[in-house]
Design a protein around this motif. Structure first.
Motif, PDB file in Angstrom:
ATOM      1  N   TYR A  40       0.047 -27.898   9.146  1.00 22.09           N
ATOM      2  CA  TYR A  40      -0.433 -26.904  10.096  1.00 22.09           C
ATOM      3  C   TYR A  40      -1.746 -26.312   9.606  1.00 22.09           C
ATOM      4  CZ  TYR A  40       1.826 -23.762   6.706  1.00 22.09           C
ATOM      5  OH  TYR A  40       2.208 -23.118   5.558  1.00 22.09           O
ATOM      6  N   PRO A  41      -2.599 -25.854  10.528  1.00 21.62           N
ATOM      7  CA  PRO A  41      -3.880 -25.260  10.119  1.00 21.62           C
ATOM      8  C   PRO A  41      -3.663 -23.907   9.454  1.00 21.62           C
ATOM      9  CG  PRO A  41      -3.589 -25.080  12.498  1.00 21.62           C
ATOM     10  CD  PRO A  41      -2.455 -25.925  11.995  1.00 21.62           C
ATOM     11  N   ASP A  42      -4.431 -23.660   8.407  1.00 22.43           N
ATOM     12  CA  ASP A  42      -4.387 -22.368   7.714  1.00 22.43           C
ATOM     13  C   ASP A  42      -5.041 -21.325   8.619  1.00 22.43           C
ATOM     14  OD1 ASP A  42      -4.665 -20.165   6.075  1.00 22.43           O
ATOM     15  OD2 ASP A  42      -5.237 -21.326   4.319  1.00 22.43           O
ATOM     16  N   ASP A  43      -4.300 -20.284   8.969  1.00 27.39           N
ATOM     17  CA  ASP A  43      -4.832 -19.285   9.909  1.00 27.39           C
ATOM     18  C   ASP A  43      -5.874 -18.376   9.275  1.00 27.39           C
ATOM     19  OD1 ASP A  43      -3.172 -17.808   8.290  1.00 27.39           O
ATOM     20  OD2 ASP A  43      -1.802 -17.179   9.878  1.00 27.39           O
ATOM     21  N   ARG A  44      -6.129 -18.519   7.960  1.00 27.40           N
ATOM     22  CA  ARG A  44      -7.128 -17.691   7.292  1.00 27.40           C
ATOM     23  C   ARG A  44      -8.379 -18.479   6.890  1.00 27.40           C
ATOM     24  NH1 ARG A  44      -3.142 -15.273   2.834  1.00 27.40           N
ATOM     25  NH2 ARG A  44      -2.490 -17.451   2.984  1.00 27.40           N
ATOM     26  N   SER A  45      -8.379 -19.788   7.176  1.00 32.24           N
ATOM     27  CA  SER A  45      -9.542 -20.611   6.841  1.00 32.24           C
ATOM     28  C   SER A  45      -9.508 -21.856   7.713  1.00 32.24           C
ATOM     29  CB  SER A  45      -9.513 -20.999   5.356  1.00 32.24           C
ATOM     30  OG  SER A  45      -8.449 -21.914   5.114  1.00 32.24           O
ATOM     31  N   GLU A  46     -10.431 -22.760   7.469  1.00 33.07           N
ATOM     32  CA  GLU A  46     -10.455 -24.026   8.216  1.00 33.07           C
ATOM     33  C   GLU A  46      -9.670 -25.111   7.495  1.00 33.07           C
ATOM     34  OE1 GLU A  46     -14.508 -25.024   8.952  1.00 33.07           O
ATOM     35  OE2 GLU A  46     -14.846 -23.318  10.309  1.00 33.07           O
ATOM     36  N   ASN A  47      -8.983 -24.757   6.412  1.00 35.17           N
ATOM     37  CA  ASN A  47      -8.191 -25.726   5.658  1.00 35.17           C
ATOM     38  C   ASN A  47      -6.877 -26.034   6.362  1.00 35.17           C
ATOM     39  OD1 ASN A  47     -10.216 -25.624   3.745  1.00 35.17           O
ATOM     40  ND2 ASN A  47      -9.115 -24.234   2.373  1.00 35.17           N
ATOM     41  N   TRP A  48      -6.166 -27.017   5.809  1.00 31.88           N
ATOM     42  CA  TRP A  48      -4.853 -27.388   6.317  1.00 31.88           C
ATOM     43  C   TRP A  48      -3.807 -27.193   5.225  1.00 31.88           C
ATOM     44  CZ3 TRP A  48      -2.913 -29.360  11.006  1.00 31.88           C
ATOM     45  CH2 TRP A  48      -3.860 -29.423  12.036  1.00 31.88           C
ATOM     46  N   ARG A  49      -2.610 -26.860   5.641  1.00 32.55           N
ATOM     47  CA  ARG A  49      -1.487 -26.706   4.725  1.00 32.55           C
ATOM     48  C   ARG A  49      -0.462 -27.811   4.986  1.00 32.55           C
ATOM     49  NH1 ARG A  49      -0.732 -21.469   2.480  1.00 32.55           N
ATOM     50  NH2 ARG A  49      -2.790 -20.558   2.134  1.00 32.55           N
ATOM     51  N   LEU A  50       0.242 -28.203   3.942  1.00 33.04           N
ATOM     52  CA  LEU A  50       1.431 -29.042   4.102  1.00 33.04           C
ATOM     53  C   LEU A  50       2.555 -28.347   3.366  1.00 33.04           C
ATOM     54  CD1 LEU A  50       1.444 -32.081   1.673  1.00 33.04           C
ATOM     55  CD2 LEU A  50      -0.439 -30.437   1.686  1.00 33.04           C
ATOM     56  N   GLN A  51       3.674 -28.204   4.043  1.00 33.56           N
ATOM     57  CA  GLN A  51       4.801 -27.474   3.454  1.00 33.56           C
ATOM     58  C   GLN A  51       6.053 -28.316   3.533  1.00 33.56           C
ATOM     59  OE1 GLN A  51       4.914 -23.392   4.494  1.00 33.56           O
ATOM     60  NE2 GLN A  51       6.954 -23.014   3.698  1.00 33.56           N
ATOM     61  N   ALA A  52       6.776 -28.358   2.432  1.00 37.50           N
ATOM     62  CA  ALA A  52       8.036 -29.085   2.386  1.00 37.50           C
ATOM     63  C   ALA A  52       9.116 -28.280   3.103  1.00 37.50           C
ATOM     64  CB  ALA A  52       8.436 -29.350   0.941  1.00 37.50           C
ATOM     65  N   VAL A  53       9.929 -28.953   3.887  1.00 37.90           N
ATOM     66  CA  VAL A  53      10.995 -28.288   4.631  1.00 37.90           C
ATOM     67  C   VAL A  53      12.149 -27.973   3.678  1.00 37.90           C
ATOM     68  CG1 VAL A  53      12.646 -28.513   6.537  1.00 37.90           C
ATOM     69  CG2 VAL A  53      10.335 -29.475   6.746  1.00 37.90           C
ATOM     70  N   ALA A  54      12.703 -26.774   3.800  1.00 40.90           N
ATOM     71  CA  ALA A  54      13.809 -26.351   2.936  1.00 40.90           C
ATOM     72  C   ALA A  54      15.092 -27.096   3.281  1.00 40.90           C
ATOM     73  CB  ALA A  54      14.028 -24.844   3.069  1.00 40.90           C
ATOM     74  N   ILE A  55      16.005 -27.141   2.318  1.00 37.03           N
ATOM     75  CA  ILE A  55      17.288 -27.802   2.530  1.00 37.03           C
ATOM     76  C   ILE A  55      18.031 -27.184   3.705  1.00 37.03           C
ATOM     77  CG2 ILE A  55      19.564 -28.179   1.497  1.00 37.03           C
ATOM     78  CD1 ILE A  55      18.181 -28.334  -1.219  1.00 37.03           C
ATOM     79  N   SER A  56      17.978 -25.858   3.816  1.00 39.01           N
ATOM     80  CA  SER A  56      18.625 -25.141   4.910  1.00 39.01           C
ATOM     81  C   SER A  56      17.873 -23.831   5.101  1.00 39.01           C
ATOM     82  CB  SER A  56      20.101 -24.871   4.598  1.00 39.01           C
ATOM     83  OG  SER A  56      20.226 -23.893   3.584  1.00 39.01           O
ATOM     84  N   PRO A  57      18.088 -23.146   6.238  1.00 34.39           N
ATOM     85  CA  PRO A  57      17.364 -21.890   6.478  1.00 34.39           C
ATOM     86  C   PRO A  57      17.600 -20.824   5.417  1.00 34.39           C
ATOM     87  CG  PRO A  57      18.387 -22.680   8.506  1.00 34.39           C
ATOM     88  CD  PRO A  57      18.907 -23.543   7.400  1.00 34.39           C
TER      89      PRO A  57
END
Length: 348
Positions: free
Chosen positions: A273-290
């Protein structure tokens, strides 16, 4: 303005009702003395319905007076929705909300069960049959009302053999409990007690309205975005385990539930997803559960704690900006770079 189901609706500004002297058409009763969150919220909710919108609140335990009132909550020993009697203290009381919930209802849950659809529709200015009203009906119960029901009925959040490591006294139920007159106060007149109860109603009601506003304005649109991105996941990567969000939004609230609803397999490992504070992009690992911090597949160990040129050199991917020490999130200056990081991580 809020976009719901392709249509734009006005964002509402919610105000607690003003308790002023006026001519009331209906009367809602609850007990006097020490009050709790459930009856404060129950009274507020009834006043959001059409039939009880101008109701006067009567606090008493007098059986004859209670019998003469148009509705009674949390007192009287009767649950009869046809007569608007919403007590939950009876020995044989076993009512739950339904929809897979098992928590015994308090007076707040009872009123919400019978008036919740109408109330949400009234607050949002939608028809009672609108799909969003029905969707929010159970969501708001799960995320707001159920905790009040459980607290009032003495239901522990967890099955514990040991005491909790810390205590939380900032819940809505705790804050309303503290609004009762203090035992060292010399003036415990009914006028002061009633004034404190009205303050409790306003507090409980304001938080309820804030929740309706949040779930209508933020939660629902985010759910739509995540659903669309999950459906298009194979256009991002053939594995189907990486999704790209069109815009930054609170996706963690939805991804596990939507995966189950949409029968997605294999599960998603990374969200771009795009970083809302810059023009960079983030990638985040999904957690095992909420409820867990652990990731399904964290970013590679050799990347963790590195930044910028050093990280790009080790990863062999240009434009890397960082990877968190725990490996749950990283960044890149471009979308293509973030996608490359996710693909390498997936195969690691």
């Amino acid at each position: 303005m809020v976009k719901l189901g392709g249509a734009w609706h006005k964002t509402l500004t919610f105000n607690a009702p003003r308790w002023v002297a006026c001519s009331f058409s209906t009367r809602v009763g609850t007990h006097n003395g020490t009050f709790h969150c459930d009856e404060a919220l129950a009274c507020f909710l009834l006043r959001l319905s059409k039939h009880f919108s101008n109701a006067h609140i009567v606090r008493t335990r007098d059986p004859k007076l209670l019998e003469s009132l148009d509705a009674v909550v949390d007192v009287g020993g009767v649950y009869d929705p046809l007569r608007h009697r919403f007590d939950h203290h009876q020995k044989d009381f076993y009512q739950v909300f339904g929809f897979g919930f098992h928590t015994k209802l308090s007076s707040a849950g009872l009123v919400y069960k019978h008036f919740g659809l109408e109330i949400i529709a009234n607050v949002l200015g939608l028809g009672e049959e609108h799909s969003h009203v029905h969707q929010l009906y159970s969501v708001i119960y799960r995320n707001f009302i159920e905790a009040i029901d459980a607290t009032d009925n003495g239901v522990n959040q967890y099955d514990l053999n040991e005491p909790p490591k810390y205590v939380i006294n900032t819940s809505l139920s705790s804050r309303i409990k503290r609004l009762n007159l203090d035992w060292v106060d010399s003036d415990h007149s009914s006028d002061r007690e009633n004034a404190a109860f009205h303050q409790a109603m306003a507090l409980a009601g304001a938080e309820f309205l804030e929740n309706v506003n949040y779930y209508a304005k933020s939660w629902l649109p985010a759910r739509s975005i995540v659903m669309e991105c999950l459906a298009a996941r194979e256009t991002v990567d053939s594995s189907g385990e990486i999704i790209k969000l069109s815009r930054s939004c609170p996706w963690k609230l939805h991804i596990h539930e939507l995966e189950e609803e949409m029968r997605i397999s294999p599960s998603v490992k990374y969200v771009l997803y795009p970083d809302d504070r810059s023009e960079n992009w983030r990638l985040q690992a999904v957690a095992i559960s909420p409820a867990r911090f652990e990731s399904r597949k964290p970013l590679p160990c050799i990347w963790r704690g590195l930044e910028n040129d050093k990280l790009s050199e080790v990863a062999g991917i240009p434009g890397c900006t960082f990877v968190h020490m725990s490996g749950f999130i990283g960044g890149n200056r471009t979308y293509d770079g973030a996608l490359a990081m996710a693909r390498v991580s997936l195969k690691a």
